[in-house]
Design an enzyme around this catalytic site. Sequence first.
Site, PDB file in Angstrom:
ATOM      1  N   GLY A   1      44.486  49.949  27.208  1.00 32.00           N
ATOM      2  CA  GLY A   1      45.673  50.818  27.448  1.00 32.00           C
ATOM      3  C   GLY A   1      46.286  51.756  26.340  1.00 32.00           C
TER       4      GLY A   1
ATOM      5  CG  ASP B   1      40.151  49.427  34.393  1.00 36.12           C
ATOM      6  OD1 ASP B   1      39.454  48.780  34.566  1.00 36.12           O
ATOM      7  OD2 ASP B   1      41.196  49.382  33.496  1.00 36.12           O
TER       8      ASP B   1
ATOM      9  CE  LYS C   1      41.593  44.631  34.392  1.00 36.96           C
ATOM     10  NZ  LYS C   1      40.713  44.365  33.122  1.00 36.96           N
TER      11      LYS C   1
END
Lengths: 196, 295
Positions: free
Chosen positions: B154, B25, B82
Amino acid sequence: MQVGVLALQGDFREHLNALAQCGVQGVEIRTPAELDKIDALIIPGGESTTIVSLAKTFDVFEQIKKRIADGMPTYGSCAGMIMLADHIVAAKDGQETFGGIDITVRRNAFGRQVDSFESDISAPAISKSPIHAIFIRAPWVEKVGKSVEVLASYEGSDGASHPVAVRQGHLLATAFHPEITDDFSVHRYFLEKVCS
Amino acid sequence: MAQESGTSRVKRGMAEMLKGGVIMDVVNVEQAKIAEDAGAVAVMALERVPADIRAQGGVARMSDPDMIAAIQAAVSIPVMAKARIGHFVEAQVLQSLGVDFIDESEVLTPTDYANHINKWNFTIPFVCGATNLGEALRRINEGAAMIRSKGEAGTGDVSNAMTHMRQIGGEIRRLTSMREDELYVAAKEMQAPFDLVKEVAANGKLPVVLFTAGGIATPADAALMMQMGADGVFIGSGIFKSGDPKRRAEACVKATTAFTDAKVIADASRGLGEAMVGINVADLPAPHRLSERGW
């Protein structure tokens, strides 16, 4: 003859399967010691920038380069073609290759994934019937040296025809991926014609 | 055959080329370059990593096209992005931008609480999350060319990734031991199409590449998932929320390739600085568990 497949990243298992379909038991190569034991090498599809970086991390970069220069039969598909090119364009800054084939290859020349495609192509030296070729963010050959034999070409979005399969002596490269099809004629050609 | 784009083979083939790799990411050009230099096989361009989406709350949506375009211009490796679950217009926009893969992701706020995107309508491939085999096969039935086990994004807590890999792997192994006449009930129970169930039972694996995501924060986490049968890993917040992103990124790439070699993983784990602080999944209240999104 022991055939190795560079197993740092990419679709190396599909190349091992293609070899098995041709009756050859290939081995995965990740270390200098494993590299010492093989007579021929396949560089799989994958991400060329990742493969270079890992080849250096695992201390096989210089050794592969030397083995190729010393005459080890080697076949590369897609990222493998990039790795076998003496010169590359549209590359990451300072991106290195093993080299060996006197060609200039343009990375991602056929475009991004949205432009990736499959098609039948003609490569009479490899197979009398058309080869089913899968091009994924594929490169093409922009310039070829005198001693390079062009085995197949395909028309790009620029309307011009570009080499997509080339051979120079003991080295073979394709911009497409025969390993993810059921047609193993490229692998057979490598084993029977290039390695002998 | 004549030239054809967007076929299953071309989409699934793209996923095959990512195998053995780490997809990272990134939220800006600088991070994308660090990821490419570290040996990432692709980057996921998004405005906020999952840890920040969690901390800041609010509705999480597709990223700004300018931000995606800047990352596409900066790196030569594939760029993914995304879209929200069921938001097929975000997916149309991402395809028009020429991203290489769309992640229909539970990390963003869902748009449709019943339907996912009909992924067969697109030329570019999709990856979707799954917590079990039935969910994975429903996504493949809708056209996904790659599955990632969800984990809990996360958090830096790899326990859910482990649960989901065990679940998917266990269900696959059970199918391979069943008689053909038992597969009908298995398909009914896991709410998956019979043809895909039969294919998995025959081959002992999914018909597409299986990556792992959600909570991977260390080289050992990445190698663990590879030993559990993942074809590669997604690392979201784990890299750029750590003390030394460059070194951690390189270390995770190294461990993902040499995932059975404990000495290499040990070397890769030395002196990486602080890992992301993380949250224990068990402490997350149910509405904040992203892995429960997807149907």
